[in-house]
Design a protein around this motif. Structure first.
Motif, PDB file in Angstrom:
ATOM      1  N   GLU A 114      42.888  30.574  33.846  1.00  0.00           N
ATOM      2  CA  GLU A 114      43.792  31.881  33.789  1.00  0.00           C
ATOM      3  C   GLU A 114      44.651  32.088  34.716  1.00  0.00           C
ATOM      4  O   GLU A 114      44.643  31.519  35.880  1.00  0.00           O
ATOM      5  CB  GLU A 114      42.427  32.936  33.946  1.00  0.00           C
ATOM      6  CG  GLU A 114      41.432  32.978  32.859  1.00  0.00           C
ATOM      7  CD  GLU A 114      40.292  34.152  33.249  1.00  0.00           C
ATOM      8  OE1 GLU A 114      40.598  35.045  33.413  1.00  0.00           O
ATOM      9  OE2 GLU A 114      39.038  33.700  33.243  1.00  0.00           O
ATOM     10  N   LYS A 115      45.533  33.002  34.505  1.00  0.00           N
ATOM     11  CA  LYS A 115      46.557  33.175  35.295  1.00  0.00           C
ATOM     12  C   LYS A 115      46.170  33.890  36.601  1.00  0.00           C
ATOM     13  O   LYS A 115      45.308  34.616  36.619  1.00  0.00           O
ATOM     14  CB  LYS A 115      47.707  34.279  34.747  1.00  0.00           C
ATOM     15  CG  LYS A 115      48.817  34.621  35.581  1.00  0.00           C
ATOM     16  CD  LYS A 115      50.001  35.643  34.827  1.00  0.00           C
ATOM     17  CE  LYS A 115      50.990  35.842  35.777  1.00  0.00           C
ATOM     18  NZ  LYS A 115      50.807  36.729  36.863  1.00  0.00           N
ATOM     19  N   TRP A 116      46.577  33.458  37.841  1.00  0.00           N
ATOM     20  CA  TRP A 116      46.207  34.161  39.085  1.00  0.00           C
ATOM     21  C   TRP A 116      46.914  35.401  39.209  1.00  0.00           C
ATOM     22  O   TRP A 116      48.218  35.636  39.447  1.00  0.00           O
ATOM     23  CB  TRP A 116      46.562  32.918  40.347  1.00  0.00           C
ATOM     24  CG  TRP A 116      46.003  33.651  41.471  1.00  0.00           C
ATOM     25  CD1 TRP A 116      46.893  33.732  42.653  1.00  0.00           C
ATOM     26  CD2 TRP A 116      44.573  33.963  42.329  1.00  0.00           C
ATOM     27  NE1 TRP A 116      46.187  34.401  43.741  1.00  0.00           N
ATOM     28  CE2 TRP A 116      44.876  34.334  43.300  1.00  0.00           C
ATOM     29  CE3 TRP A 116      43.532  34.146  41.256  1.00  0.00           C
ATOM     30  CZ2 TRP A 116      43.948  34.914  43.847  1.00  0.00           C
ATOM     31  CZ3 TRP A 116      42.490  34.507  42.191  1.00  0.00           C
ATOM     32  CH2 TRP A 116      42.645  34.668  43.551  1.00  0.00           C
ATOM     33  N   PRO A 117      46.416  36.429  39.026  1.00  0.00           N
ATOM     34  CA  PRO A 117      46.825  37.871  39.215  1.00  0.00           C
ATOM     35  C   PRO A 117      47.252  38.305  40.651  1.00  0.00           C
ATOM     36  O   PRO A 117      46.878  37.713  41.573  1.00  0.00           O
ATOM     37  CB  PRO A 117      45.924  39.073  38.758  1.00  0.00           C
ATOM     38  CG  PRO A 117      44.705  38.164  39.249  1.00  0.00           C
ATOM     39  CD  PRO A 117      44.767  36.610  39.077  1.00  0.00           C
ATOM     40  N   GLY A 118      48.252  39.121  40.865  1.00  0.00           N
ATOM     41  CA  GLY A 118      48.636  39.767  42.108  1.00  0.00           C
ATOM     42  C   GLY A 118      47.679  40.488  42.836  1.00  0.00           C
ATOM     43  O   GLY A 118      46.373  40.891  42.230  1.00  0.00           O
ATOM     44  N   LYS A 119      47.759  40.742  44.203  1.00  0.00           N
ATOM     45  CA  LYS A 119      46.926  41.365  44.762  1.00  0.00           C
ATOM     46  C   LYS A 119      46.345  42.802  44.288  1.00  0.00           C
ATOM     47  O   LYS A 119      45.086  43.013  44.437  1.00  0.00           O
ATOM     48  CB  LYS A 119      47.412  41.576  46.401  1.00  0.00           C
ATOM     49  CG  LYS A 119      46.299  42.179  47.204  1.00  0.00           C
ATOM     50  CD  LYS A 119      45.069  41.639  47.660  1.00  0.00           C
ATOM     51  CE  LYS A 119      44.360  42.253  48.651  1.00  0.00           C
ATOM     52  NZ  LYS A 119      42.959  41.842  48.660  1.00  0.00           N
ATOM     53  N   ASP A 120      47.229  43.510  43.751  1.00  0.00           N
ATOM     54  CA  ASP A 120      46.904  44.861  43.374  1.00  0.00           C
ATOM     55  C   ASP A 120      45.966  44.714  42.194  1.00  0.00           C
ATOM     56  O   ASP A 120      45.079  45.442  42.111  1.00  0.00           O
ATOM     57  CB  ASP A 120      48.076  45.749  42.945  1.00  0.00           C
ATOM     58  CG  ASP A 120      48.911  44.906  41.797  1.00  0.00           C
ATOM     59  OD1 ASP A 120      48.857  43.655  41.830  1.00  0.00           O
ATOM     60  OD2 ASP A 120      49.943  45.778  41.258  1.00  0.00           O
ATOM     61  N   GLN A 121      46.160  43.759  41.230  1.00  0.00           N
ATOM     62  CA  GLN A 121      45.341  43.365  40.162  1.00  0.00           C
ATOM     63  C   GLN A 121      43.947  42.793  40.468  1.00  0.00           C
ATOM     64  O   GLN A 121      42.952  43.544  40.072  1.00  0.00           O
ATOM     65  CB  GLN A 121      46.023  42.576  38.962  1.00  0.00           C
ATOM     66  CG  GLN A 121      47.219  42.970  38.312  1.00  0.00           C
ATOM     67  CD  GLN A 121      47.965  42.149  37.413  1.00  0.00           C
ATOM     68  OE1 GLN A 121      48.332  41.300  37.876  1.00  0.00           O
ATOM     69  NE2 GLN A 121      47.967  42.593  36.083  1.00  0.00           N
ATOM     70  N   ARG A 122      44.132  42.192  41.633  1.00  0.00           N
ATOM     71  CA  ARG A 122      42.619  41.509  42.092  1.00  0.00           C
ATOM     72  C   ARG A 122      41.871  42.409  42.524  1.00  0.00           C
ATOM     73  O   ARG A 122      40.703  42.588  42.442  1.00  0.00           O
ATOM     74  CB  ARG A 122      43.122  40.335  42.950  1.00  0.00           C
ATOM     75  CG  ARG A 122      43.754  39.227  42.507  1.00  0.00           C
ATOM     76  CD  ARG A 122      43.675  38.003  43.429  1.00  0.00           C
ATOM     77  NE  ARG A 122      43.939  38.276  44.801  1.00  0.00           N
ATOM     78  CZ  ARG A 122      45.224  38.085  45.302  1.00  0.00           C
ATOM     79  NH1 ARG A 122      46.208  37.865  44.570  1.00  0.00           N
ATOM     80  NH2 ARG A 122      45.141  37.968  46.754  1.00  0.00           N
ATOM     81  N   GLN A 123      42.509  43.598  43.322  1.00  0.00           N
ATOM     82  CA  GLN A 123      41.779  44.517  43.954  1.00  0.00           C
ATOM     83  C   GLN A 123      40.999  45.313  42.930  1.00  0.00           C
ATOM     84  O   GLN A 123      39.802  45.764  43.013  1.00  0.00           O
ATOM     85  CB  GLN A 123      42.717  45.466  44.694  1.00  0.00           C
ATOM     86  CG  GLN A 123      41.762  46.380  45.779  1.00  0.00           C
ATOM     87  CD  GLN A 123      40.794  45.679  46.898  1.00  0.00           C
ATOM     88  OE1 GLN A 123      41.250  44.754  47.222  1.00  0.00           O
ATOM     89  NE2 GLN A 123      39.643  46.339  46.665  1.00  0.00           N
ATOM     90  N   GLU A 124      41.667  45.724  41.946  1.00  0.00           N
ATOM     91  CA  GLU A 124      41.482  46.505  40.701  1.00  0.00           C
ATOM     92  C   GLU A 124      39.967  45.943  40.064  1.00  0.00           C
ATOM     93  O   GLU A 124      39.282  46.277  39.622  1.00  0.00           O
ATOM     94  CB  GLU A 124      42.350  46.713  39.713  1.00  0.00           C
ATOM     95  CG  GLU A 124      43.523  47.916  40.056  1.00  0.00           C
ATOM     96  CD  GLU A 124      44.475  48.079  39.176  1.00  0.00           C
ATOM     97  OE1 GLU A 124      44.473  47.152  38.055  1.00  0.00           O
ATOM     98  OE2 GLU A 124      45.537  48.869  39.470  1.00  0.00           O
ATOM     99  N   ARG A 125      40.421  44.523  39.806  1.00  0.00           N
ATOM    100  CA  ARG A 125      39.186  43.618  39.385  1.00  0.00           C
ATOM    101  C   ARG A 125      38.060  43.529  40.270  1.00  0.00           C
ATOM    102  O   ARG A 125      36.901  43.958  39.371  1.00  0.00           O
ATOM    103  CB  ARG A 125      39.943  42.147  38.954  1.00  0.00           C
ATOM    104  CG  ARG A 125      39.033  41.374  38.181  1.00  0.00           C
ATOM    105  CD  ARG A 125      39.373  40.007  37.876  1.00  0.00           C
ATOM    106  NE  ARG A 125      39.791  39.261  39.125  1.00  0.00           N
ATOM    107  CZ  ARG A 125      40.404  38.178  39.065  1.00  0.00           C
ATOM    108  NH1 ARG A 125      40.476  37.602  37.885  1.00  0.00           N
ATOM    109  NH2 ARG A 125      40.653  37.452  40.200  1.00  0.00           N
ATOM    110  N   LEU A 126      38.225  43.426  41.267  1.00  0.00           N
ATOM    111  CA  LEU A 126      37.059  43.401  42.159  1.00  0.00           C
ATOM    112  C   LEU A 126      36.135  44.876  41.933  1.00  0.00           C
ATOM    113  O   LEU A 126      35.070  44.887  41.887  1.00  0.00           O
ATOM    114  CB  LEU A 126      37.375  43.227  43.866  1.00  0.00           C
ATOM    115  CG  LEU A 126      36.475  43.577  44.639  1.00  0.00           C
ATOM    116  CD1 LEU A 126      35.108  42.670  44.542  1.00  0.00           C
ATOM    117  CD2 LEU A 126      36.928  43.371  46.307  1.00  0.00           C
ATOM    118  N   GLU A 127      36.966  45.905  42.112  1.00  0.00           N
ATOM    119  CA  GLU A 127      36.294  47.302  41.869  1.00  0.00           C
ATOM    120  C   GLU A 127      35.442  47.562  40.832  1.00  0.00           C
ATOM    121  O   GLU A 127      34.601  48.107  40.753  1.00  0.00           O
ATOM    122  CB  GLU A 127      37.247  48.397  42.303  1.00  0.00           C
ATOM    123  CG  GLU A 127      37.788  48.417  44.046  1.00  0.00           C
ATOM    124  CD  GLU A 127      38.987  48.941  44.235  1.00  0.00           C
ATOM    125  OE1 GLU A 127      39.477  49.787  43.761  1.00  0.00           O
ATOM    126  OE2 GLU A 127      39.135  48.925  45.636  1.00  0.00           O
TER     127      GLU A 127
END
Length: 320
Positions: A114-127
């Protein structure tokens, strides 16, 4: 005075030896332990990356230590699987297991394709993943369709009486402030005192009330030359600013980036010393920031000399 724990580094040590190490850490007098959860090491010289969850079951079963790990739900792990795995360990070993949930690193997560997302998307995914895990730990049958996480009629049937603590790992004040909204505590790593204070303050000032934990990278040896050699060989790929730590893909890439790092820069990420008294002095400075738990990571691959030193001198000095 904080409690002192042992960090078990899967990137550096084969899981069979690391199990013996954590057992020796308990005999040495450490209060608790934690481990990494990597698919790949930081460098080819480290050469290991055992599966943390298999090892945690063995470590919890063969010691009486409290144990935790840092995990990245959302790509390599679906959060429903993290909910099930963490619930199982918490049910088997009540009150002894915690998990810190972070946004991940490309070196471990790119394996899915899968594509490695940017930090903002990673943070949303984490939450989103945190919400899923908490709801599954409550016993809910969950259907969830977020922007990044989808769950279809999932339920964790084997639940502990008390769910494991979900800790927020943070390397910046911004991440610490966001973790304050959901985390049962905060964990960070050693850097300069001012930066660490900003992280702690951001967590507390935004409503975070949980335990504060710190992981400290250490290289201690009979001489400064030996201590520098250990740090350079095993930990020279770490003292980099973002986005290198989270976006670099392979150990080989890290080795290329890290090959010319000077010892002074490595010492920004590792406490390099030939003195127990000097190490204790540095750790006392960290204690003043209010940490409740401190996990010591000796960055060598052979942990035996450090664990013997900890039992004989370091832990008595810290508690004296």
């Amino acid at each position: 005075m904080p409690s002192y724990g042992f960090h078990a580094s899967h990137e550096q040590i084969a899981p069979s030896q690391l199990l013996r190490d954590v057992q020796q850490a308990e005999r040495a007098g450490f209060d608790m332990a934690m481990c990494s959860d990597h698919f790949a090491p930081w460098s080819t010289r480290q050469g290991n990356s055992g599966f943390a969850w298999s090892w945690l079951g063995a470590a919890l079963a063969t010691t009486n230590l409290r144990l935790g790990t840092v995990n990245a739900p959302g790509q390599r792990y679906h959060p429903a699987i993290v909910a099930q795995a963490s619930a199982t360990l918490a049910e088997m070993f009540p009150g002894r297991f915690w998990v810190a949930l972070g946004s991940g690193q490309n070196m471990n997560e790119h394996i899915t394709g899968e594509k490695w997302p940017g930090k903002d998307q990673r943070q949303e995914r984490l939450e989103e993943a945190v919400e899923v895990i908490r709801r599954l730990h409550s016993g809910e049958e969950l259907t969830f369709r977020g922007r990044h996480v989808v769950v279809e009629r999932a339920r964790v049937y084997s639940l502990p009486q008390d769910p494991p603590r979900l800790i927020g790992p943070a390397l910046s004040p911004t991440t610490a402030a966001r973790a304050a909204r959901w985390a049962d505590g905060l964990i960070t790593i050693n850097t300069d005192l001012g930066a660490m204070r900003e992280i702690v303050d951001a967590y507390r000032e935004n409503g975070g009330t949980g335990t504060l934990a710190l992981q400290v990278h250490v290289s201690i040896a009979p001489t400064m030359s030996e201590a520098r050699d250990i740090a350079r060989d095993q930990w020279q790929n770490h003292p980099f600013a973002e986005p290198i730590p989270h976006d670099t893909a392979t150990p080989e890439d890290f080795d290329i980036i890290g090959q010319f790092v000077p010892d002074e820069k490595i010492a920004d990420a590792v406490v390099v010393t030939d003195s127990v008294a000097g190490l204790v002095e540095r750790l006392r400075e960290f204690e003043q920031l209010g940490f409740d738990e401190v996990y010591l990571h000796h960055v060598a691959q052979d942990q035996r000399p450090f664990l013997e030193l900890a039992e004989r001198e370091l832990l008595p000095a810290l508690r004296g």
